[in-house]
Design a protein around this motif. Structure first.
Motif, PDB file in Angstrom:
ATOM      1  N   VAL A  61       0.814  -1.202  -0.054  1.00  0.00           N
ATOM      2  CA  VAL A  61      -0.064   0.035   0.057  1.00  0.00           C
ATOM      3  C   VAL A  61       0.930   1.401   0.046  1.00  0.00           C
ATOM      4  CG1 VAL A  61      -1.671   1.252   1.404  1.00  0.00           C
ATOM      5  CG2 VAL A  61      -1.962  -1.144   1.202  1.00  0.00           C
ATOM      6  N   LEU A  62       2.096   1.260   0.702  1.00  0.00           N
ATOM      7  CA  LEU A  62       2.715   2.226   0.714  1.00  0.00           C
ATOM      8  C   LEU A  62       3.473   2.830  -0.508  1.00  0.00           C
ATOM      9  CD1 LEU A  62       4.291   4.350   2.556  1.00  0.00           C
ATOM     10  CD2 LEU A  62       6.101   2.742   2.866  1.00  0.00           C
ATOM     11  N   LYS A  63       4.087   1.448  -1.138  1.00  0.00           N
ATOM     12  CA  LYS A  63       4.607   1.625  -2.539  1.00  0.00           C
ATOM     13  C   LYS A  63       3.648   2.292  -3.452  1.00  0.00           C
ATOM     14  CE  LYS A  63       6.942  -1.089  -6.163  1.00  0.00           C
ATOM     15  NZ  LYS A  63       7.599  -2.256  -6.431  1.00  0.00           N
ATOM     16  N   GLN A  64       2.444   1.682  -3.635  1.00  0.00           N
ATOM     17  CA  GLN A  64       1.155   2.185  -4.449  1.00  0.00           C
ATOM     18  C   GLN A  64       0.995   3.706  -4.076  1.00  0.00           C
ATOM     19  OE1 GLN A  64      -2.042  -0.197  -4.627  1.00  0.00           O
ATOM     20  NE2 GLN A  64      -3.244   0.876  -6.095  1.00  0.00           N
ATOM     21  N   ALA A  65       1.006   3.887  -2.857  1.00  0.00           N
ATOM     22  CA  ALA A  65       0.686   5.405  -2.692  1.00  0.00           C
ATOM     23  C   ALA A  65       1.653   6.464  -3.069  1.00  0.00           C
ATOM     24  CB  ALA A  65       0.250   5.551  -1.254  1.00  0.00           C
ATOM     25  N   ALA A  66       2.928   5.951  -2.998  1.00  0.00           N
ATOM     26  CA  ALA A  66       3.984   6.812  -3.510  1.00  0.00           C
ATOM     27  C   ALA A  66       4.056   6.857  -4.966  1.00  0.00           C
ATOM     28  CB  ALA A  66       5.343   6.252  -3.174  1.00  0.00           C
ATOM     29  N   ALA A  67       3.627   5.779  -5.844  1.00  0.00           N
ATOM     30  CA  ALA A  67       3.580   5.782  -7.297  1.00  0.00           C
ATOM     31  C   ALA A  67       2.504   6.718  -7.620  1.00  0.00           C
ATOM     32  CB  ALA A  67       3.631   4.472  -7.735  1.00  0.00           C
ATOM     33  N   GLU A  68       1.438   6.506  -7.195  1.00  0.00           N
ATOM     34  CA  GLU A  68       0.371   7.362  -7.570  1.00  0.00           C
ATOM     35  C   GLU A  68       0.632   8.743  -7.475  1.00  0.00           C
ATOM     36  OE1 GLU A  68      -3.075   5.830  -5.609  1.00  0.00           O
ATOM     37  OE2 GLU A  68      -3.418   3.794  -6.825  1.00  0.00           O
ATOM     38  N   LYS A  69       1.208   9.111  -6.061  1.00  0.00           N
ATOM     39  CA  LYS A  69       1.646  10.471  -5.917  1.00  0.00           C
ATOM     40  C   LYS A  69       2.371  11.265  -7.016  1.00  0.00           C
ATOM     41  CE  LYS A  69       0.819  13.655  -2.494  1.00  0.00           C
ATOM     42  NZ  LYS A  69      -0.601  13.869  -1.932  1.00  0.00           N
ATOM     43  N   VAL A  70       3.529  10.174  -7.370  1.00  0.00           N
ATOM     44  CA  VAL A  70       4.466  10.648  -8.356  1.00  0.00           C
ATOM     45  C   VAL A  70       3.688  10.937  -9.623  1.00  0.00           C
ATOM     46  CG1 VAL A  70       6.565   9.724  -9.904  1.00  0.00           C
ATOM     47  CG2 VAL A  70       6.354   9.534  -7.314  1.00  0.00           C
ATOM     48  N   GLU A  71       2.791  10.017  -9.941  1.00  0.00           N
ATOM     49  CA  GLU A  71       1.880  10.181 -11.528  1.00  0.00           C
ATOM     50  C   GLU A  71       0.990  11.404 -11.695  1.00  0.00           C
ATOM     51  OE1 GLU A  71       2.055   8.461 -14.090  1.00  0.00           O
ATOM     52  OE2 GLU A  71       3.917   7.439 -13.297  1.00  0.00           O
ATOM     53  N   THR A  72       0.355  11.840 -10.081  1.00  0.00           N
ATOM     54  CA  THR A  72      -0.337  12.847 -10.234  1.00  0.00           C
ATOM     55  C   THR A  72       0.499  14.175 -10.318  1.00  0.00           C
ATOM     56  OG1 THR A  72      -1.852  11.615  -8.681  1.00  0.00           O
ATOM     57  CG2 THR A  72      -1.932  13.958  -8.575  1.00  0.00           C
ATOM     58  N   PHE A  73       1.725  14.161  -9.770  1.00  0.00           N
ATOM     59  CA  PHE A  73       2.595  15.136 -10.185  1.00  0.00           C
ATOM     60  C   PHE A  73       2.933  15.492 -11.310  1.00  0.00           C
ATOM     61  CE2 PHE A  73       4.589  14.384  -5.539  1.00  0.00           C
ATOM     62  CZ  PHE A  73       3.523  14.800  -4.977  1.00  0.00           C
ATOM     63  N   LYS A  74       3.362  14.405 -12.343  1.00  0.00           N
ATOM     64  CA  LYS A  74       3.508  14.197 -13.703  1.00  0.00           C
ATOM     65  C   LYS A  74       2.348  14.996 -14.522  1.00  0.00           C
ATOM     66  CE  LYS A  74       6.855  10.578 -13.723  1.00  0.00           C
ATOM     67  NZ  LYS A  74       7.296   9.256 -14.412  1.00  0.00           N
ATOM     68  N   ALA A  75       1.185  14.323 -14.157  1.00  0.00           N
ATOM     69  CA  ALA A  75      -0.062  14.972 -14.925  1.00  0.00           C
ATOM     70  C   ALA A  75      -0.140  16.429 -14.620  1.00  0.00           C
ATOM     71  CB  ALA A  75      -1.121  14.025 -14.287  1.00  0.00           C
ATOM     72  N   GLY A  76      -0.115  16.766 -13.467  1.00  0.00           N
ATOM     73  CA  GLY A  76      -0.274  18.289 -13.133  1.00  0.00           C
ATOM     74  C   GLY A  76       0.873  18.984 -13.922  1.00  0.00           C
ATOM     75  N   ALA A  77       1.994  18.643 -13.910  1.00  0.00           N
ATOM     76  CA  ALA A  77       3.047  19.242 -14.805  1.00  0.00           C
ATOM     77  C   ALA A  77       2.824  19.522 -15.899  1.00  0.00           C
ATOM     78  CB  ALA A  77       4.540  18.504 -14.610  1.00  0.00           C
ATOM     79  N   GLY A  78       2.230  18.373 -16.851  1.00  0.00           N
ATOM     80  CA  GLY A  78       1.636  18.434 -18.274  1.00  0.00           C
ATOM     81  C   GLY A  78       0.605  19.443 -18.490  1.00  0.00           C
ATOM     82  N   ARG A  79      -0.216  19.568 -17.723  1.00  0.00           N
ATOM     83  CA  ARG A  79      -1.330  20.584 -17.800  1.00  0.00           C
ATOM     84  C   ARG A  79      -0.792  21.988 -17.684  1.00  0.00           C
ATOM     85  NH1 ARG A  79      -4.484  16.994 -14.740  1.00  0.00           N
ATOM     86  NH2 ARG A  79      -3.768  18.118 -12.694  1.00  0.00           N
TER      87      ARG A  79
END
Length: 345
Positions: A61-79
């Motif tokens: 769960v910890l690893k998945q939460a960190a990975a999703e957080k990183v993907e959210t950052f990338k998507a926000g940077a793209g917008r």
């Protein structure tokens, strides 16, 4: 170790980067090769089986939460860079240009509304007609010029048997014939529709145009009824005070016959190309239905009488909207048609 995992999970969920650099540092800290989560998995490998059962799910769960957080950052940077622009749903919509009815349709609808107030119904018929309904039943003699090729668009022509001829209708009077053939008096109806004549195209004429014809058949119908009906129509369509005059004329299907003029709405009587400098414009033909026509359609002319009239909608539209070139109605010029976009009825 479970308490440590829970502490890191809370930190991950609460972290909000202020810049792309902070987001990258977050990724390296938790998911990098020497980051916190890989180090926890290395420790996890050496644990006894009993502890692995307890900690394995929490670590994933910890690893998945960190990975999703990183993907959210990338998507926000793209917008933010314009690659995936996010719409602001609170903004008002962009205005879309509205269309409108064609001026011919507007006038036809208005004419229909005026006559409906006088009790006239609407009748329709086919645009391809036989000789009987288009000519013979309407008292056109065999030698009448309207039967010639230069005036009529024939689809089928048989000199040996004129009754077999088929043509594009030259007037909506054919609908009057069908109405009387298939019903019993009284008749009170108007017949709007497209008609065709083999004419040279100009500012005042076209090879196809639109007509509205009217028919009223009942006992004791007189020419005075016809005049008052058309006078009311003109005042309603063009306004109170519009001049009206009747001139004797000839039509095969009416007797007596007349043409009706109105005072020119474009020049107000001073003279222009529309009224040929006369101050008057002819808008329709009319008259009392010829007894032969009534007889041809199965109506007893000894008991019934009636009047009929017919007008070109384009001519009426010319006068109402002060359009001087009839060809504009069929050229689909958006610059012309857009002038009527507010008149949606």
């Amino acid at each position: 170790m479970l308490e440590k995992i829970q502490s890191y999970l809370e930190e991950i969920n609460a972290f909000v980067p202020a810049s792309g650099e902070e987001a990258e540092q977050f990724r390296i800290r938790f998911l990098g090769r020497k980051g916190i989560i890989p180090a926890l998995f290395d420790t996890f490998k050496s644990l006894p089986p009993e502890e692995k059962k307890v900690l394995g799910k929490s670590l994933n769960v910890l690893k998945q939460a960190a990975a999703e957080k990183v993907e959210t950052f990338k998507a926000g940077a793209g917008r933010a860079s314009g690659q995936g622009k996010q719409e602001d749903l609170s903004l008002p919509g962009e205005p879309s240009p509205t269309g409108g009815r064609h001026p011919i349709s507007l006038v036809e609808k208005e004419i229909t509304a005026i006559f409906s107030r006088l009790g006239f119904n609407v009748a329709e018929g086919p645009e391809i007609e036989d000789d009987w309904h288009n000519f013979s039943a309407l008292n056109f003699p065999a030698e009448h010029p309207a039967r010639d090729m230069q005036d009529t668009f024939f689809i089928r022509r048989d000199p040996a048997d004129p009754k077999a001829d088929m043509a594009l209708r030259t007037h909506t009077s054919s609908v009057q014939v069908r109405l009387m053939e298939n019903g019993k008096p009284p008749f009170r109806a108007i017949m709007p529709g497209r008609v065709y004549r083999n004419e040279a195209i100009s500012a005042r004429a076209h090879c196809f145009f639109h007509q509205v014809e009217g028919l009223y058949v009942d006992e004791h119908v007189s020419f005075a009824d016809l005049k008052q009906t058309l006078f009311y129509f003109v005042q309603e369509l063009f306004g109170e005070g519009t001049g009206v005059r009747f001139r004797p004329s000839y039509f095969p299907f009416t007797e007596p016959s007349a043409e009706m003029d109105i005072s020119c709405t474009i020049c107000k009587g001073s003279g222009c190309t529309m009224c040929k400098q006369s101050g008057w414009v002819e808008i329709l033909g009319c008259g009392m239905v010829d007894p032969n026509v009534l007889k041809n359609c199965g109506v007893d002319p000894e008991r019934y009488s009636g009047f009929a009239f017919g007008m070109g909608i384009e001519r009426i539209t010319n006068l109402k909207y002060q359009v001087t070139d009839l060809r504009l109605f069929s050229e689909n010029d958006v610059r012309f048609l857009s002038q009527f976009q507010s008149e949606i009825v």
